[in-house]
Design a protein around this motif. Structure first.
Motif, PDB file in Angstrom:
ATOM      1  N   GLY A  14       0.830  -1.214   0.000  1.00 19.92           N
ATOM      2  CA  GLY A  14       0.000   0.000   0.000  1.00 19.92           C
ATOM      3  C   GLY A  14       0.862   1.261   0.000  1.00 19.92           C
ATOM      4  N   PRO A  15       0.209   2.411  -0.212  1.00 18.39           N
ATOM      5  CA  PRO A  15       0.939   3.682  -0.156  1.00 18.39           C
ATOM      6  C   PRO A  15       1.497   3.873   1.256  1.00 18.39           C
ATOM      7  CG  PRO A  15      -1.455   4.058  -0.255  1.00 18.39           C
ATOM      8  CD  PRO A  15      -1.231   2.597  -0.487  1.00 18.39           C
TER       9      PRO A  15
ATOM     10  N   ALA B 271       3.666   1.917   2.726  1.00 19.34           N
ATOM     11  CA  ALA B 271       4.023   0.643   3.371  1.00 19.34           C
ATOM     12  C   ALA B 271       5.525   0.561   3.659  1.00 19.34           C
ATOM     13  CB  ALA B 271       3.592  -0.530   2.505  1.00 19.34           C
TER      14      ALA B 271
ATOM     15  N   GLY C 215       9.822   2.257  -0.739  1.00 19.54           N
ATOM     16  CA  GLY C 215      11.004   3.046  -1.091  1.00 19.54           C
ATOM     17  C   GLY C 215      12.090   2.942  -0.023  1.00 19.54           C
ATOM     18  N   THR C 216      11.675   3.007   1.237  1.00 20.04           N
ATOM     19  CA  THR C 216      12.624   2.928   2.361  1.00 20.04           C
ATOM     20  C   THR C 216      13.397   1.612   2.305  1.00 20.04           C
ATOM     21  OG1 THR C 216      11.101   4.238   3.699  1.00 20.04           O
ATOM     22  CG2 THR C 216      12.776   2.966   4.887  1.00 20.04           C
TER      23      THR C 216
ATOM     24  N   VAL D 202      11.769  -4.941   9.678  1.00 17.73           N
ATOM     25  CA  VAL D 202      11.282  -5.265   8.337  1.00 17.73           C
ATOM     26  C   VAL D 202      12.471  -5.663   7.458  1.00 17.73           C
ATOM     27  CG1 VAL D 202      10.124  -4.354   6.266  1.00 17.73           C
ATOM     28  CG2 VAL D 202       9.285  -3.719   8.539  1.00 17.73           C
TER      29      VAL D 202
END
Ligand code: ADP
Ligand code: C5P
Ligand code: MG
Length: 219
Positions: A34-35, A37, A40-41, A207
């Protein structure tokens, strides 16, 4: 004689490797979620430790929107604000060009993290039409996160991102697009056994520990 042989080998070896590399198909990992989530990171962190090039479809579209003389600026701008998906003809060209340019810089650059793509059926069909046989999709990294966490992260990001879509109104539309159009694409890949799901609601390092375990296992 031995010297001549060795020197022959040493001059031939790079060219053989080079030719093998030229035949090397791009190896692609799609990165979805999702946006907000954390796609990019996490991609940035992957690039620090592994030999991947990160291509964000959203970043490429924003760059195209800002490009002087772009005929698509207005269309892209509108789609982004409305949380809609830009027609794939535009996005696939940007991705293809970025991949080609990357591979031209160095034959070793053939592994890609394609972030935020394919986001709907149109994206997937465009990929299959243009890239079928030209790139291998190894797997899909799926950053799984509740809508609430996604929205809160984007609202926080919106305080400094300058993005026209990190506001509550756009976010509601983006979440709807994600649920209605992107989740079915993830489901399709899951049926092919290609999805690696990560609980993205935890802190960045937790993560990433899971991301690393997946990449280490796949490579
Ligand atoms: P995406 O590319 O999926 O939209 P980003 O990587 O841009 O998401 O992250 C969205 C926002 O949330 C950014 O401000 C980022 O710093 C922050 N963020 C990313 N991952 C986490 C995390 N695991 N925990 C808390 N905040 C995060
Ligand atoms: O991935 P990111 O959050 O940067 O995407 C921002 C916006 O860019 C999306 O909400 C969508 O409007 C557009 N986009 C798109 N097609 C993609 C990726 C992004 O239209 N494949
Ligand atoms: Mg992003």
């Amino acid at each position: 004689m031995i010297v001549r042989l060795l020197s022959g080998l040493s001059t031939r070896a790079p060219s053989v490797l080079y030719r093998v590399a030229l035949m090397m198909k791009p190896q692609v990992v799609f990165v979805l979620g999702g946006p907000g989530a954390g796609k990019g990171t996490q991609c940035s962190k992957i690039v620090e430790s592994y030999s991947y090039t990160h291509l964000s479809a959203g970043d490429l579209l924003r760059a195209e929107r800002a490009r002087d003389g772009s005929e698509f600026g207005q269309l892209i701008d509108n789609c982004i604000k409305e949380g809609k998906i830009v027609p794939v003809e535009i996005t696939i060209n940007l991705l293809r060009k970025a991949m080609e340019e990357t591979m031209q810089t160095d034959e070793k650059n053939f592994r890609f993290l394609i972030d935020g793509f394919p986001r709907n059926e149109d994206n997937l069909q465009g990929w299959n039409t243009v890239m079928d046989g030209k790139a291998d999709v190894k797997f899909v990294l799926f950053f799984d996160c509740s809508n609430e966490v996604c929205i809160n992260r984007c609202l926080e990001r919106g305080k400094s991102s300058g993005r026209t879509d990190d506001n509550r109104e756009s976010l509601e539309k983006r979440i709807q697009t994600y649920l209605q159009s992107t989740r079915p694409i993830i489901d399709q890949y899951a049926k092919q056994g290609k999805v690696r799901t990560i609980d993205a609601s935890r802190c960045v390092d937790e993560v990433f520990a899971d991301v690393k375990a997946i990449i280490d296992k796949e490579d």
